[in-house]
Structures are given as structure tokens and as C-alpha cells.
Design a protein around this motif. Sequence first.
Motif, PDB file in Angstrom:
ATOM      1  N   GLY A 133      -4.577   3.295   2.039  1.00 17.39           N
ATOM      2  CA  GLY A 133      -5.335   4.388   1.438  1.00 17.39           C
ATOM      3  C   GLY A 133      -4.463   5.620   1.339  1.00 17.39           C
ATOM      4  N   ALA A 134      -4.234   6.096   0.106  1.00 12.68           N
ATOM      5  CA  ALA A 134      -3.357   7.245  -0.088  1.00 12.68           C
ATOM      6  C   ALA A 134      -4.143   8.459  -0.549  1.00 12.68           C
ATOM      7  CB  ALA A 134      -2.244   6.889  -1.070  1.00 12.68           C
ATOM      8  N   GLY A 135      -5.299   8.679   0.059  1.00  7.79           N
ATOM      9  CA  GLY A 135      -6.022   9.929  -0.134  1.00  7.79           C
ATOM     10  C   GLY A 135      -5.411  10.975   0.789  1.00  7.79           C
ATOM     11  N   LEU A 136      -6.094  12.089   0.953  1.00  8.06           N
ATOM     12  CA  LEU A 136      -5.520  13.193   1.730  1.00  8.06           C
ATOM     13  C   LEU A 136      -5.150  12.765   3.148  1.00  8.06           C
ATOM     14  CD1 LEU A 136      -4.729  16.114   1.877  1.00  8.06           C
ATOM     15  CD2 LEU A 136      -7.115  16.710   2.334  1.00  8.06           C
ATOM     16  N   SER A 137      -6.061  12.111   3.845  1.00  3.82           N
ATOM     17  CA  SER A 137      -5.783  11.754   5.236  1.00  3.82           C
ATOM     18  C   SER A 137      -4.697  10.686   5.325  1.00  3.82           C
ATOM     19  CB  SER A 137      -7.062  11.277   5.925  1.00  3.82           C
ATOM     20  OG  SER A 137      -7.642  10.233   5.178  1.00  3.82           O
ATOM     21  N   GLY A 138      -4.698   9.721   4.401  1.00  2.32           N
ATOM     22  CA  GLY A 138      -3.676   8.681   4.398  1.00  2.32           C
ATOM     23  C   GLY A 138      -2.292   9.261   4.132  1.00  2.32           C
ATOM     24  N   ILE A 194       3.379   1.218  -2.234  1.00  2.78           N
ATOM     25  CA  ILE A 194       2.862   0.122  -3.063  1.00  2.78           C
ATOM     26  C   ILE A 194       1.528   0.583  -3.658  1.00  2.78           C
ATOM     27  CG2 ILE A 194       2.243  -2.321  -3.159  1.00  2.78           C
ATOM     28  CD1 ILE A 194       3.733  -2.732  -0.532  1.00  2.78           C
ATOM     29  N   THR A 195       1.499   0.840  -4.955  1.00  5.55           N
ATOM     30  CA  THR A 195       0.245   1.258  -5.583  1.00  5.55           C
ATOM     31  C   THR A 195      -0.301   0.132  -6.445  1.00  5.55           C
ATOM     32  OG1 THR A 195       1.538   2.269  -7.328  1.00  5.55           O
ATOM     33  CG2 THR A 195       0.720   3.733  -5.617  1.00  5.55           C
ATOM     34  N   GLY A 196      -1.530   0.294  -6.887  1.00  3.10           N
ATOM     35  CA  GLY A 196      -2.181  -0.743  -7.688  1.00  3.10           C
ATOM     36  C   GLY A 196      -2.356  -2.026  -6.894  1.00  3.10           C
ATOM     37  N   ALA A 197      -2.509  -1.878  -5.583  1.00  2.00           N
ATOM     38  CA  ALA A 197      -2.551  -3.061  -4.723  1.00  2.00           C
ATOM     39  C   ALA A 197      -3.746  -3.010  -3.780  1.00  2.00           C
ATOM     40  CB  ALA A 197      -1.255  -3.163  -3.914  1.00  2.00           C
ATOM     41  N   PRO A 198      -4.899  -3.584  -4.190  1.00  2.00           N
ATOM     42  CA  PRO A 198      -6.018  -3.616  -3.257  1.00  2.00           C
ATOM     43  C   PRO A 198      -5.695  -4.481  -2.038  1.00  2.00           C
ATOM     44  CG  PRO A 198      -6.538  -4.786  -5.301  1.00  2.00           C
ATOM     45  CD  PRO A 198      -5.211  -4.144  -5.496  1.00  2.00           C
ATOM     46  N   VAL A 199      -5.989  -3.947  -0.846  1.00  2.00           N
ATOM     47  CA  VAL A 199      -5.851  -4.742   0.376  1.00  2.00           C
ATOM     48  C   VAL A 199      -7.129  -5.556   0.495  1.00  2.00           C
ATOM     49  CG1 VAL A 199      -5.663  -4.650   2.875  1.00  2.00           C
ATOM     50  CG2 VAL A 199      -4.373  -3.044   1.467  1.00  2.00           C
ATOM     51  N   PHE A 200      -7.018  -6.880   0.415  1.00  2.00           N
ATOM     52  CA  PHE A 200      -8.250  -7.655   0.356  1.00  2.00           C
ATOM     53  C   PHE A 200      -8.598  -8.384   1.634  1.00  2.00           C
ATOM     54  CE2 PHE A 200      -5.111 -10.681  -1.350  1.00  2.00           C
ATOM     55  CZ  PHE A 200      -5.423 -11.839  -0.656  1.00  2.00           C
ATOM     56  N   VAL A 212       9.884   6.414  11.911  1.00  2.00           N
ATOM     57  CA  VAL A 212       9.495   5.016  11.774  1.00  2.00           C
ATOM     58  C   VAL A 212       9.374   4.653  10.289  1.00  2.00           C
ATOM     59  CG1 VAL A 212       8.306   4.906  13.989  1.00  2.00           C
ATOM     60  CG2 VAL A 212       7.021   5.464  11.925  1.00  2.00           C
ATOM     61  N   GLU A 213       9.389   3.368  10.073  1.00  3.10           N
ATOM     62  CA  GLU A 213       9.329   2.843   8.720  1.00  3.10           C
ATOM     63  C   GLU A 213       7.855   2.668   8.344  1.00  3.10           C
ATOM     64  OE1 GLU A 213      10.002  -1.525   6.981  1.00  3.10           O
ATOM     65  OE2 GLU A 213      11.212  -0.950   8.723  1.00  3.10           O
ATOM     66  N   VAL A 214       7.463   3.279   7.234  1.00  2.00           N
ATOM     67  CA  VAL A 214       6.054   3.301   6.850  1.00  2.00           C
ATOM     68  C   VAL A 214       5.859   2.653   5.479  1.00  2.00           C
ATOM     69  CG1 VAL A 214       4.092   4.820   6.313  1.00  2.00           C
ATOM     70  CG2 VAL A 214       5.630   5.415   8.176  1.00  2.00           C
ATOM     71  N   THR A 215       4.800   1.879   5.324  1.00  2.00           N
ATOM     72  CA  THR A 215       4.430   1.375   4.002  1.00  2.00           C
ATOM     73  C   THR A 215       3.078   1.959   3.634  1.00  2.00           C
ATOM     74  OG1 THR A 215       5.611  -0.669   4.448  1.00  2.00           O
ATOM     75  CG2 THR A 215       4.074  -0.695   2.604  1.00  2.00           C
ATOM     76  N   LEU A 216       3.023   2.656   2.519  1.00  3.16           N
ATOM     77  CA  LEU A 216       1.812   3.332   2.082  1.00  3.16           C
ATOM     78  C   LEU A 216       1.215   2.549   0.909  1.00  3.16           C
ATOM     79  CD1 LEU A 216      -0.084   5.831   2.172  1.00  3.16           C
ATOM     80  CD2 LEU A 216       1.547   7.002   0.700  1.00  3.16           C
ATOM     81  N   ILE A 217      -0.041   2.174   1.053  1.00  2.52           N
ATOM     82  CA  ILE A 217      -0.646   1.284   0.061  1.00  2.52           C
ATOM     83  C   ILE A 217      -1.895   1.933  -0.527  1.00  2.52           C
ATOM     84  CG2 ILE A 217      -1.610  -1.023  -0.299  1.00  2.52           C
ATOM     85  CD1 ILE A 217      -0.281  -1.294   2.772  1.00  2.52           C
ATOM     86  N   ASP A 218      -2.083   1.817  -1.814  1.00  3.68           N
ATOM     87  CA  ASP A 218      -3.350   2.235  -2.401  1.00  3.68           C
ATOM     88  C   ASP A 218      -3.716   1.303  -3.534  1.00  3.68           C
ATOM     89  OD1 ASP A 218      -5.081   5.033  -2.145  1.00  3.68           O
ATOM     90  OD2 ASP A 218      -5.408   3.920  -4.007  1.00  3.68           O
ATOM     91  N   GLN A 219      -5.018   1.113  -3.707  1.00  2.00           N
ATOM     92  CA  GLN A 219      -5.430   0.219  -4.786  1.00  2.00           C
ATOM     93  C   GLN A 219      -5.376   0.903  -6.147  1.00  2.00           C
ATOM     94  OE1 GLN A 219      -9.460  -1.146  -4.838  1.00  2.00           O
ATOM     95  NE2 GLN A 219     -10.196   0.586  -3.648  1.00  2.00           N
ATOM     96  N   LEU A 220      -5.354   2.248  -6.141  1.00  2.00           N
ATOM     97  CA  LEU A 220      -5.208   2.961  -7.416  1.00  2.00           C
ATOM     98  C   LEU A 220      -3.749   2.907  -7.854  1.00  2.00           C
ATOM     99  CD1 LEU A 220      -7.328   6.133  -6.580  1.00  2.00           C
ATOM    100  CD2 LEU A 220      -8.045   4.121  -7.876  1.00  2.00           C
TER     101      LEU A 220
END
Lengths: 87, 931
Positions: free
Chosen positions: B175-180, B228-234, B192-200
Motif C-alpha cells: 500500500g503506497a498511500g500516505l502511511s505506506g 512495484i506498482t499495478g500489482a494487487p497483493v492477492f 534496510v532493503e524495502v519493496t513498496l507495492i501498490d495495486q494502483l
Amino acid sequence: MSFNISCPTCGDRQVEEFQYGSEQEPRPSHESSDTEWNLYLYSKNNTPGKESEWWYHQYGCKRWILLIRDTSSNQVQSSIDPFMEAN
Amino acid sequence: MSKIMRTDRFPTGELIDRLKPIEFTFDGKKVAAYEGDTLGSALAAQNIKVLSRSFKYHRPRGLMCVSGKCPNCLVEVNGSPNIRACITTVENKMNVKSQNRWPSVKYDVFSVIDKLHWLLPVGFYYKSFYKPRFIWNLVRPIFRKAGGLGRINPKAKSILEKPHKAVFTEIAVVGAGLSGLSAALSAAEQGVEVTLIDQLEHLGGNNKDLLEEELVRKIIAKKSITIITGAPVFGFYPPNLITLDTAEEMIKLHCEKIIIATGSHEVPIIFESNDLPGVMLASGAIKLLKLYGAIPGNDAVIITESNEGYSQALELKNYGLNVVAVLDSRTEIEPQLSKPLEQAEIPVFTDVKSIQAIGTDYISSIKFYYADNWRYLDCDLACSSGRLQPALQLALQAGCSTEFNSNLNTLVPSEPPKQIFLTGGLIGISDKNDSSNHGKTVGLAAATNKPDLKFNIKDNSTNNTKFTNICSKNKRFICFCEDVTSKDLSQAIKEGFTDIQILKRYSTITMGPCQGKMCLTNFIRESSIETGSTQAELGLTTLRPPVEPITLGSLAGPGFIPIKRSPLHSKHLELGAKMVEVGGWIRPYSYIEALTEVSIVRNNVGIIDVSTLGKLDVRGSDAARLLDFIYVNKMSNLKIGKVRYGVMCLENGTILDDGTVARLSDDRFFITTTTTNIEMIESWFKWWLASDTNLDVALVNITSEHAAINIAGPNTRNILQGLTTTDISANKFPYMTVKESFIVDIPAIIMRIGFVGEIGWEIHFPSIYAEHLWDELYNRNVQAFGVEAQRILRLEKGHVIINQDTDSLTNPLEIGLDHIIGSTKSDYVGKNQIHQQYNRGIKRKLVSFTMHEKSPTPQDGSAIIHRGDPIGRVTSARRSPVNQKPFGLAILPYNLSIKGQEVFILINEDLYPAKVSLESIYDPNGTRLRA
């Protein structure tokens, strides 16, 4: 459902690396009756709760280990390598 | 009220490119759109309001959530059913059709069901149409046609299979909204190594603003953050794996820690006829205007129960809509809320008791109960505003429990396991500063392993008033997917279904395509009111993966099974071999033409790469004892230098594998297994060793360390004698013997065996010399032959391939290994069951057969017919290169496995006669083999 298994050789690994073998049960002897054999083969305990089971670390050390696993919660209580125990 | 058909757009619309007009068809009608439009926004801009018919009552439905969550805009796109129009980007010439309607979405015959709802009460499929029994068979086809979603087109081209990819990261932020964003940045700042994901497709979430944009800039600049965008976590899978569905691939992301910041989203407020097209979520209407300039309606009524409604009313007004009124269920409103609306001349009605949407195909007015009177307002848009549901599916799958949150008046996830962190709207934080600060704290805690979260969140709790239900003739929908109304829910509860899990199954609420995204909060709230239990007492239903809809193609993509290549792979390619996958290996199918290769092996000499055979080196003083036990044959009496064909069985007496056993010395055996089974056989041997740790046996799988070449044909001896000093004459190196020797100075295990039925040797030697030995042989005018030639050759000889000519129920007696019954061994794996089988008598047998040369060749698996009944099947069949007759192996009932018996084989729906023979059609006495 997924969980971790602690392999005595490789350490804590995901269950996907392992292959389930069977319940640990003594094999009947060649003198046992047909009925005993049929029960051994076709009537598994499959009880909820603690089970002693054989697992094979297919994508790791390729060794068989004996687990005590709670089949209702998938909590692994112990894992031993029979060869390490023997020595 | 203005009823002018407006097809123009507002000047807003960040995502559309007005210079690039495109078009698509909706139910055959051309629809104009711009590049960047979604199907939903283009249809809204063209004032097309009815997009689908509902699941049960066939009521008209239109855009509601505009975020891919509700089921109202499911359409068929280019033949693929159940596509969400509101999030599908328009492509030129797309062919879009509405679903679940006949003849058209505007005039649907089945909409009569809406008037017959009394016939279909909640759980009707449990209580009606089951007596008398035949009635179900009569009504079932009608139900099947009337209910449901899109139709699968069986002729459509196969769905895209996405490759699976495994990725590892330290911290995943979902989730890449404000808090994410805040959490990702503060974690990455700790190194640390971070992966940021959003479905938008973009970072910043649905409420992207200046604050978010600044964070996004910093995050893009940060090297240690993978985006990684456009990627819903299912889905979440223990211990710490999340699965992402991107356009190109399915990603399995293994994480050490997961920060879940999936936020919350708007859900409908429940009032009468709240499903009419034109009743939307306020966030959906704003999205249409802001991103696409598409006008959801001209005259809007805002229905709200929180402060959100007031700001959304102003936002809609700013975009140019006429906001008719704000209807609020609460009694007391802070003046700072209502003041701006007064200035904007938007009337506010508080303490509104009941609301009803009026209209036939779409909304034309709103009726509401205010100050003891019914009032009416004309409108063509009603926005349900400010009721939020946390996107808690992932958090719950990850093992969080829930607690009641008064801010949201609903349940939110709580008590995360130690590697899971929660932040943002998901846990009821609504204030922007709070979100950003809480995100930062959580990111720091996750990165530094100090989950010390002391954080005071501002309490914005709304009072728990709700729109009551004074007149109740019309349906109030809770579940839009399955058409479940509040009346259905209370009926189900009256019938005794008070447990939330059972209530879900009985009423089917949350079980439709939205999987609770639009109805979970409302379901729990309404149930809590009906049952008198608190929401916390009721709890939640189980929220299983997939969280987001995915296609089967994403799941069916190629897995992680690596393809194996022989050490001679490049030689085969050099020779222009046609390659084929066999049992996980890439092998040559043929080099020239399989039949020509067969003929050369029969008349001259050929070589085949058999490096794919499984190979085991078994040593130790108990090795012979172990083999005696695992094989059904006796192996301990095998003389040194001899080879024996062996079969092993499972304990239930069915065949597991076969191969050769060569005794190299008193305590050393060399074993081959079939190509496919080596991994399994290795584990099988090891299991018996682990079961009796006292055995003195060491076992090594040397499949890849050793290459193997089989040289066969009447001229083999001439070729091979030129390469070795070992005497290979018939007397010195007879059939079924083995020698360890050298061939062109290469140390090798040489076995005289004959799978293809000619005089021949199988040479096993270290892989590093593979190409060298191959060249030495090939350069002496030896023809290379592939697996197809080998299959024909062995079939002529009647040699069995395990798993091709046998199945998982075949026992050794059925393939003619009766002699093992007389075995003097006291015990071996499978003995008891084989003997029981022997005493009962076997029911089927593997036999050879031949056919007339004019018959077509049966396929492997063709049915065998006797007196009109299917009684067996062909396991392998080819056309004989010698006499042009089709022949092969088949499984037949025991009473028909008699020499000369005639049976019929079903080929292309015609029957062709075949004759049973009990011996191989080629060299039945083995004189050529032993020569």
C-alpha cells in the motif's frame, strides 16, 4: 496452509522444500497376517493432534527426518535425523 | 431538473489525452473515448448508466465504486467474461458486452424476477424446489440461465499463463498511500532493503496530494526501495510470503517483515433502492470527475453519516456539479463543518431518518424523512459518502485478530504477529498528520526490530446513528453481488442463523465477486443491530485468498521445475536433432527420420544418449541385503560381473520402477532407474535406510556425474572393439554381464544389455568425457537415434516402459513377472500384497497385439472393445517398419489375454480388429540380442 520445519541438517526451512512421507508406524513382519497388512496399508490413523511422521528434505539435504507434528495446528514439536540419533 | 444528454467533459481529467480520441463498442453500439479512459469513465461520459443486470433479481446496475471493487460494472471484453469496466483501460476497437441479460441490458426479460422476489426468499435453494424430486430438474436449467455472471466461452483462446517469479526482500510495504509511503521511507533510511507495492499504477494512493507527492519524489530517489506498482497483493501465505499479480508475471515475494498499509475504502450506505444506477460512492463520482473529466450526473445529493460528506460535497461543487443537498443522519453538526456549505449555498438536512432512491432505470429523485415529513429532491446523482471499510483481508490472513474501532464504527485488525506491522487507514487512522507520523514510527520499528509503538491516535469517532427504515416496501441492498437485502438478513437471523460464519453461508453475503469489499462492514453492522450482539462479539468471517480477483492463468503459470539437459545437449543441437521434453529432460526426438533410424539400428549400428537414466551407486556389506529387500527379484545371488533386470514395488504390491542392477564387486552395485523416477527412487532407498539405521549401506545418486551412451545394432562389435582393449566377443562379454574398463582411455562401466533388442552395450562414464566419447563413436559412421526410434525398437521387442505401459495400479503379475512368486526370499517390499493378489488371481494382463496393415495406427490410450463393451486400452502403439502393420501393447482382461484372441480397437470412432499375441513380434527368442 504453510509452515516451517526445522531440518536437523539445514535449519529452519519452509514446508514447500519438504515432501511428506507417511505416518511413522512399525512395518508388519513377513509372518503377519493379511489382515494386519491390510490395516497397516489402508487404515491410517490420521488423528488430529500429535503425530509422528516421516518427511524428506527434497530441496535441501535430501535426508529423511522424523517429525512430531500437531496435525491440527501444524506446529512442529521436534525433528530428528534418525542417523544422528543412532550415532 | 436538467435532462440534457451531456456527452462533453469537464476540463478536469488528469489521465485522459484529449488529442487522442479512440472508440470501442458496447453491445454493438459505438462509444467514443479518449486514450487514458477506462471503459467505465467513457461510458459515464456518454451518459450510459445501465452497465449490467444484477445476479438474482436482474435489476439494472451502474457504476458505483469506480475502483474495481463492486460487482456492478462486470462486462465481457473481447470474449473474456467478468472484467471490471471501471478499472479497465480502453483500447481502440475493444468489443465490450453487458452480461447476465437477455435480450439487452436495457430491456431484460428476467427483470420480472424482481417482482417475484417473494418466490425467492433468503436461502430459497435450501427450502424450495426439492419436493417432488423431479421439480429440481425442471427448474435447474432456468436458474442456471437466469442467475449468474458472465459466460465462459470454451472456444476462446487459452488464457495467458503468467510465469512465476520468486523475489526476496527485507521489508515489504503493501500500500503506497500516505502511511505506506512514510513507513517505506523511514525503514529505508535505516539502511534496510524495502519493496513498496501498490495495486494502483501510481504511488500516492487514492487521495494523492502535495504531501504524498513530496514523499513519492524522495522514495523514487532512494535506491534501496524497489517499487512495484499495478500489482494487487492477492494472498498471504505463512510463514511470510505474499503473492502479487502483475500484468506480466505472478510474483512470490518472500519477506522478513511486512508493513500492511492497505488503507480503507468507501462502502455504500444502506437505504431503499440504494442500487439504482446513479447512486454512487462519493469517492467514485469524484474519481470520474478528477481523473477523467467524465460527468457522473448534474444534480447531486450527498448522503452521509460523517464529516467526510461535507468536504466531498464541496469538492463536487468545485468540479462544477450542482449539489442539491447534503443529507446527514446525525443530529448535531459542528458549525465549522456546515459554515462552508452555507457559503456555497448547499442546503444541509440533519437528523434525516430514512432515505429512498426513486427512479426506474436510473435515479430521478430522492425521498427522505426530515422533521416528521417526507420530502423529495430531484437529482440524477446520489452520493453515498463517508462510510469506510478497512481493507483488512491481508492483515487477517497474516494472523491479526480484530478489535472494534469507534472512528470507523467497524472492526479493524489488531495484535499483529511479530513480523507484521499495521498502519494507516487500515487501523482507523483518518488524520493526515497522524497517518504520516504513524507510518514513520512503524517503518522505524520494523527496520530496527524495536516494535515499541506508543502512539496516540486522534479520536474522531462518529456517533452511531444510522439511517433507519421507516417505509420498507423497497429493497435495501447489503450485498450487491448476490442481491441480498437487509430484509433477507433479518429473515435469516430470525430463522436462527446467528453465527456470523453460518449466516454468511446461508445468506451468501460476502460470497460474490466482491468477496466482501462492498458489504463486509455493512454485514457486520446490520447483523450486530439485528442480533443485539456487539460487532466485536460477532467477529468476522474468514477472509481467504485471493484478496483480489485473479485469472487462473496467473496460478497456472510455469512453476519452478527446472528443465534438465544431458551433457551431450550441444551435440544433439549440432546434429540438428528435433528436441522434445521427456520426464523433465530435453531429449532428441529424432535426428533424421525415426523410421530410418530404426532401420539403421536393425541393420547396422546406432548410438543413443541415455545419460538421462537414473544412476545409483550402492555400496556396503549390507548392500545386497538392501537390494533383496527393495526389489521383488532376488539380487543377493547375483554373481559379480552379472547384470539383472529388476522391478521394485510399493508396499501395496504395485510397480514403482524398473531398471538394471549390475554387481561390480561383493559389496558394490550399480543401479539404473527410469529417467523420470530417479529423484523418487533415491528418496525411496533412503527411506528404507533411515528406517533401519543399522544397515551398512552407502548410497549416492550419480545421475548427473555420469553420462551414458547405448550403442546397438548388428555391427556394434566392429565399432566398439576398435575403441577398447577389453575382449567383447560373445564368449568373453556375454549378454547381461558388466565390466569396468576403459573405452578410448575413459574409465567406464560397460553393460551388455539390449533395451532395443539388438546386440549392444550401455556405456556409463564420467560426464566430463561425454562429448569426447560421443565424437569418437559418431565419427566411425554410427547413426545417432532419438527417443522415438528407441520407442519403436523396444516396442517391437515387447519391452515395457514403466508408467507408459503400466499405471499406478499395475502389479508385477500383470506384466508377466510370475516367477517372482516362487522367490525364496522371506520378505521384500510388497510381498504380502503381491501374494494376496496371486491368491485372488489377477484380473488383467499386459499383452502384445498386431493389426491388419490397412488399419490406422491406434493412439496410446485408445479403448479396446469386446462385445460392445470397453474392456481395456492400448498403452503403446506404432506402425511396424518391417511389415507395415500397427502393433503395440495393451492391457486386457485376464480371460482375453490368450494367443490369437480377437478384440476391437476404437480409432476415430470406428472399430478395427486386433489379434492378441503373447510374445514380442521381433526376435522372440532373443537370438539377435545374445549374438
